[in-house]
Write an enzyme that holds these catalytic residues in place. Structure first.
Site, short mmCIF file in Angstrom:
data_model
loop_
_atom_site.label_atom_id
_atom_site.label_comp_id
_atom_site.label_asym_id
_atom_site.label_seq_id
_atom_site.Cartn_x
_atom_site.Cartn_y
_atom_site.Cartn_z
N GLN A 55 19.54 20.89 4.48
CA GLN A 55 18.10 20.95 4.17
C GLN A 55 17.62 19.61 3.61
OE1 GLN A 55 18.40 24.31 1.43
NE2 GLN A 55 17.03 25.47 2.76
N ARG A 97 17.22 17.10 6.27
CA ARG A 97 16.00 17.37 7.05
C ARG A 97 14.77 16.85 6.30
NH1 ARG A 97 14.92 23.43 7.40
NH2 ARG A 97 14.24 22.95 5.32
N ARG A 140 7.39 25.04 -2.75
CA ARG A 140 8.12 25.96 -1.88
C ARG A 140 9.54 26.20 -2.36
NH1 ARG A 140 7.14 22.85 2.35
NH2 ARG A 140 9.31 22.29 2.72
N TYR A 175 5.60 9.00 -8.47
CA TYR A 175 5.18 8.28 -9.68
C TYR A 175 4.42 7.03 -9.24
CZ TYR A 175 5.90 6.82 -14.57
OH TYR A 175 5.73 6.44 -15.87
N ARG A 209 -8.05 7.69 -18.91
CA ARG A 209 -7.51 6.37 -18.52
C ARG A 209 -6.25 6.61 -17.71
NH1 ARG A 209 -2.85 3.91 -20.67
NH2 ARG A 209 -2.37 4.55 -18.58
N LYS A 242 4.75 13.16 -14.48
CA LYS A 242 5.61 12.84 -15.63
C LYS A 242 6.64 13.95 -15.84
CE LYS A 242 3.69 8.98 -17.34
NZ LYS A 242 4.34 7.76 -17.78
N GLU A 302 -0.70 11.67 -22.74
CA GLU A 302 -0.58 10.73 -21.63
C GLU A 302 -1.95 10.35 -21.09
OE1 GLU A 302 2.74 9.90 -20.53
OE2 GLU A 302 1.58 8.28 -19.63
N ASP A 303 -2.16 9.06 -20.96
CA ASP A 303 -3.34 8.53 -20.28
C ASP A 303 -4.67 9.01 -20.87
OD1 ASP A 303 -1.39 7.24 -18.90
OD2 ASP A 303 -2.08 7.82 -16.90
N ASN A 344 -8.38 4.73 -24.84
CA ASN A 344 -7.83 3.95 -25.94
C ASN A 344 -8.15 4.53 -27.33
OD1 ASN A 344 -8.20 1.78 -28.04
ND2 ASN A 344 -7.04 0.64 -26.51
N ASP A 402 2.90 8.52 -25.08
CA ASP A 402 3.79 7.80 -24.18
C ASP A 402 3.28 6.39 -23.88
OD1 ASP A 402 5.94 7.53 -22.35
OD2 ASP A 402 4.59 7.99 -20.70
N ASP A 403 1.97 6.24 -23.74
CA ASP A 403 1.42 4.93 -23.39
C ASP A 403 1.56 3.94 -24.54
OD1 ASP A 403 0.32 5.65 -20.73
OD2 ASP A 403 -0.72 7.12 -21.96
N ALA A 434 -4.99 -5.83 -25.22
CA ALA A 434 -4.68 -5.47 -26.60
C ALA A 434 -4.98 -3.99 -26.81
CB ALA A 434 -5.50 -6.32 -27.57
N ALA A 487 -0.87 0.01 -24.62
CA ALA A 487 0.43 -0.54 -24.23
C ALA A 487 0.73 -1.79 -25.07
CB ALA A 487 0.42 -0.87 -22.74
N ASN A 539 -0.33 -0.86 -14.24
CA ASN A 539 -0.11 0.03 -13.09
C ASN A 539 -1.45 0.45 -12.50
OD1 ASN A 539 2.74 0.17 -13.48
ND2 ASN A 539 2.40 1.60 -15.16
N1 LIG Z 1 4.50 -0.16 -17.62
C1 LIG Z 1 4.27 0.90 -18.33
O1 LIG Z 1 5.15 1.67 -18.65
C2 LIG Z 1 2.88 1.16 -18.77
C3 LIG Z 1 1.84 0.47 -18.25
N2 LIG Z 1 0.57 0.73 -18.68
C4 LIG Z 1 -0.50 0.03 -17.99
O2 LIG Z 1 -1.09 -0.91 -18.84
C5 LIG Z 1 -2.45 -1.02 -18.50
C6 LIG Z 1 -3.25 -0.89 -19.78
O3 LIG Z 1 -3.05 0.35 -20.36
P1 LIG Z 1 -3.50 0.63 -21.86
O4 LIG Z 1 -3.05 -0.44 -22.75
O5 LIG Z 1 -3.11 2.00 -22.16
O6 LIG Z 1 -5.09 0.58 -21.68
P2 LIG Z 1 -6.17 0.28 -22.79
O7 LIG Z 1 -7.47 0.66 -22.20
O8 LIG Z 1 -5.78 0.87 -24.08
O9 LIG Z 1 -6.11 -1.30 -22.96
C7 LIG Z 1 -6.56 -2.22 -22.01
C8 LIG Z 1 -6.67 -3.55 -22.72
O10 LIG Z 1 -7.01 -4.53 -21.77
C9 LIG Z 1 -8.06 -5.31 -22.31
N3 LIG Z 1 -8.85 -5.91 -21.25
C10 LIG Z 1 -9.68 -5.32 -20.37
N4 LIG Z 1 -10.24 -6.24 -19.57
C11 LIG Z 1 -9.77 -7.43 -19.98
C12 LIG Z 1 -10.00 -8.77 -19.56
N5 LIG Z 1 -10.83 -9.06 -18.56
N6 LIG Z 1 -9.35 -9.76 -20.20
C13 LIG Z 1 -8.51 -9.48 -21.21
N7 LIG Z 1 -8.26 -8.24 -21.65
C14 LIG Z 1 -8.90 -7.23 -21.04
C15 LIG Z 1 -8.87 -4.32 -23.13
O11 LIG Z 1 -9.70 -5.03 -24.05
P3 LIG Z 1 -10.56 -4.29 -25.18
O12 LIG Z 1 -9.58 -3.93 -26.24
O13 LIG Z 1 -11.51 -5.35 -25.62
O14 LIG Z 1 -11.20 -3.12 -24.53
C16 LIG Z 1 -7.74 -3.56 -23.80
O15 LIG Z 1 -7.29 -4.24 -24.93
C17 LIG Z 1 -2.73 0.05 -17.47
O16 LIG Z 1 -2.73 -0.52 -16.20
C18 LIG Z 1 -1.59 0.98 -17.58
O17 LIG Z 1 -1.26 1.58 -16.35
C19 LIG Z 1 0.31 1.61 -19.66
C20 LIG Z 1 1.31 2.33 -20.22
C21 LIG Z 1 2.66 2.21 -19.76
C1 LIG Z 2 3.33 4.25 -16.90
C2 LIG Z 2 2.20 4.78 -17.62
O1 LIG Z 2 2.36 5.64 -18.45
C3 LIG Z 2 0.88 4.27 -17.36
O2 LIG Z 2 0.74 3.33 -16.59
O3 LIG Z 2 -0.06 4.82 -17.94
MG LIG Z 3 0.56 6.60 -18.96
#
Ligand SMILES: NC(=O)C1=CN([C@@H]2O[C@H](COP(=O)(O)OP(=O)(O)OC[C@H]3O[C@@H](n4cnc5c(N)ncnc54)[C@H](OP(=O)(O)O)[C@@H]3O)[C@@H](O)[C@H]2O)C=CC1
Ligand SMILES: CC(=O)C(=O)O
Ligand SMILES: [Mg+2]
Length: 623
Positions: free
Chosen positions: A104, A107, A131, A152, A207, A225, A297-298, A301, A320-321, A354, A357, A461
């Site tokens: 299976q 397949r 299924r 994923y 997000r 997840k 998750e997600d 901010n 998780d983020d 900032a 993540a 991502n």
């Molecule tokens: N590899 C992994 O395991 C993971 C990856 N990620 C990825 O990280 C990315 C961010 O996630 P996360 O941190 O949760 O999202 P957030 O929304 O918390 O943070 C995004 C950050 O990016 C900043 N930003 C946005 N636009 C710009 C720009 N033009 N120049 C500089 N900084 C900018 C924001 O600024 P401001 O603070 O001013 O809004 C903020 O600080 C996503 O793509 C997510 O998929 C997340 C978790 C896990």
């Molecule tokens: C990997 C993850 O958790 C994210 O990109 O949000």
């Molecule tokens: Mg996430």
């Protein structure tokens, strides 16, 4: 049978295993009835592996006929034996041939490879999970490197964007702002068919990866997840519950989308939103127990940080983020320092982004640097962050709440990334700002000029949001970059040397942390657990991995990594008294391994089954 660790836990509210009851099955041909012993399909909670084996081998379903074939947790499709087909009322409901799970699985993977694109593969895998769950996980585990990018990131991102269009069957629970009282939410959770839920992954869809607000379409993320809980850590699927909290969406495209599956209204925020999350948390632990793990998750901010602060000491929860990402990034950095031969405390890190993540990674890095002897301030001084407004500096007036303030520098408020790279001269550049391609040729080249071995992590991502590709990082630095990315990239060859980019994704961390937490009944998951997970993963990186460019062990080792993380958490939590499941297992690794989900089919009617006389006389034979 000895008293067991897990057995004690079950006294609280779980159903004890083995659940031995009798069910009445119709006879194979004709209407004779017979009695079959049935056992729970959950793993036995026993220290003796032989007991566990016994229960799995003797598991029998509590349904029969078409209902059995339609129940994905126990359906085996054409792998049901003739005896099973006859005794369980499915004889004739399946094609007459027999197939074992190997056939299976072959397949399925052959079929998947013939699909026109990854979204079609996602849809097909999703249908398989609906299924035949064991076959789904068997194929996923057998082809983890090939199929992780489907279930994923990056494909799950596309699947979320198209969720309404590809939607087939419900998976998980939807709780909306219209259900905003604990009793209603409790009733909704009670509609979920499993009562022994031990882990929830919840999102409000604000997000989703770097794709922004996808509202109820974000349900694909908790589902994905939790598939990794099972595939990467062997957590039992029946313990896992995906939850979507639908408070509306501010994504106008979705509000206009005829296929949208969520509430067609703008996001509810403020007190009403907080009350809904509060009611959900209360209802979840009332329904499933205080030590139910709830992974956020997600979330957007602001809510992500706020809710983590609010609930981290009150519930068994983590974000998780923030925390999982921090852990995997610190693991990668610890491995990278073995290449640079510099302690982490000597690195200078610039984050592009900032948010959840970046700040999560920054704070855990500070914790690690403190362990290396720096003070909190000294560690923060080595870390620089850029957000959408530019470098985080002391002259900014918008940093009053949150964690950014710890990292504010006495520098001019430079906005451009390249200007900051040139003036700060970081040894490590980490991107998590969702700006695809932000690490352009000039940025990467400058990092290469500043450092013998520049460390560059493009963590955003899905792939379209990655700050740079693996190809760009390696080729522009002539193979000197130490690189990791959130979404997977294929190996890259530069000057005849093949580099395997590491996937700096929290999927290396959260499954193992969840496994340890669930099995030991850890009441609170804290940063120390995540730092422990970082060290555990980093310690599993061999010199050979490093020489191939890998900062993480290959994904094919991830189940083993999860067990190691879980064991490390168990050791820590029994030592510091934060585990709640007693008695303490004498051999923690053995105990954990015994709880791991097995993708092989249960044999519902064992060969040793004591066949009733009248059925023997009826003359059916086992082929
Ligand atoms: N590899 C992994 O395991 C993971 C990856 N990620 C990825 O990280 C990315 C961010 O996630 P996360 O941190 O949760 O999202 P957030 O929304 O918390 O943070 C995004 C950050 O990016 C900043 N930003 C946005 N636009 C710009 C720009 N033009 N120049 C500089 N900084 C900018 C924001 O600024 P401001 O603070 O001013 O809004 C903020 O600080 C996503 O793509 C997510 O998929 C997340 C978790 C896990
Ligand atoms: C990997 C993850 O958790 C994210 O990109 O949000
Ligand atoms: Mg996430």
């Amino acid at each position: 049978m000895s008293t067991t660790f897990a057995g004690v836990r079950s006294l609280r509210h779980r159903t004890a295993s083995p659940l031995v009851h009798r069910i009445i099955c119709g006879a194979p041909s004709g209407n004779k009835s017979m009695t079959v012993r049935a056992f729970s399909t959950s793993p036995a909670r026993h220290d003796n592996p032989e007991d566990r084996d016994h229960h799995i081998k003797n598991a029998a379903p509590d349904v029969r006929g078409l209902d059995l074939i339609k129940r994905p947790r126990i359906n085996k499709g054409m792998a049901f034996s003739l005896r099973e087909r006859q005794l369980l009322g499915i004889h004739g409901l399946l094609p007459p041939a027999f197939m074992n799970q190997d056939q299976q699985a072959t397949r399925v993977i052959t079929n998947l490879r013939q699909q026109p694109n990854d979204l079609a593969r996602y849809v097909q895998l999703n249908a398989l999970q609906d299924r035949n769950e064991k076959l789904f996980y068997r194929v996923l585990c057998d082809h983890v490197e090939e199929l992780m990018p489907i279930v994923y990131t990056p494909t799950v991102g596309l699947a979320c964007q198209k969720f309404g269009f590809i939607y087939r069957n419900p998976k998980g629970v939807y709780i909306t702002i219209n259900d905003n009282c604990p009793e209603k939410i409790y009733d909704i959770l009670s509609n979920w068919p499993e009562s022994d839920v031990r882990a929830i992954v919840v999102t409000d869809g604000e997000r989703i990866l770097g794709l922004g607000d996808l509202g109820a379409y974000g349900m694909g993320i908790p589902v994905g997840k939790l598939s990794l809980y099972v595939a990467l850590a062997g957590i039992q699927p029946q313990w896992c519950l995906p939850v979507m909290i639908d408070v509306g969406t501010d994504n106008q495209e979705l509000l206009d989308d005829p296929f949208y599956i969520g509430l067609r209204k703008k996001r509810v925020r403020g007190a009403e939103y907080d009350k809904l999350i509060d009611n959900f948390m209360k209802a979840a632990v009332k329904r499933y127990g205080q030590d139910t793990l709830i992974q956020f998750e997600d979330f957007g901010n602001k809510n992500a940080f706020r809710l983590l602060d609010k609930y981290k000491d009150k519930y068994c929860t983590f974000n998780d983020d923030i925390q999982g990402t921090a852990s995997v990034a610190v693991a990668g950095l610890l491995a990278a320092t073995r290449i640079t031969k510099r302690p982490m405390a000597d690195e200078k890190i610039l984050f592009f982004g900032a948010g959840e993540a970046s700040l999560g990674i920054a704070l855990l890095t500070v914790m690690q640097m403190q362990k290396d002897g720096l003070s909190f301030e000294e560690a923060c001084n080595r870390i620089y962050l850029i957000d959408s407004k530019g470098l985080i500096v002391k002259s900014r007036t918008d940093l009053t709440d949150g964690h950014k303030i710890h990292f504010a520098k006495d520098l001019p408020p430079t906005k451009s990334l390249i200007e900051n790279v040139k003036s700060i001269k970081p040894s490590i550049l980490i991107g998590a700002a969702t700006i695809g391609g932000a690490f352009n040729e000039e940025v990467i080249r400058t990092m290469g000029e500043l450092n013998k071995r520049p460390i560059i992590f493009a963590l955003s991502n899905p792939t379209s949001k990655a700050e740079c590709t693996a190809e760009a990082a390696y080729s522009i630095t002539n193979g000197r970059a130490i690189f990791a990315s959130g979404s997977p990239f294929d190996p890259v060859t530069v000057n005849g040397q093949k580099f395997y980019p590491g996937q700096g994704n929290n999927s290396y961390i959260f499954p193992g942390v969840a496994l340890g937490t669930i099995l030991c009944g850890v009441r609170h998951v804290g940063d120390e657990h995540f730092l422990l997970a970082s060290r555990t993963v980093a310690d599993l990186v061999t010199e050979k991995h490093l020489s191939e460019g890998r900062l993480y062990p290959p994904l094919t080792d991830v189940r083993e990594i999860s067990v190691k993380i879980a064991v490390a958490i168990a050791e820590m939590c029994y030592k510091d008294g934060t585990a709640s499941h007693y008695p303490e297992p004498s051999n923690k690794e053995k105990f954990i391994r015994e709880q791991i989900y097995d993708t092989t089919y249960g044999q519902f009617l064992p060969d040793t089954y004591d066949w009733p006389e009248e059925d023997m006389k009826s003359g059916f034979t086992h082929k």
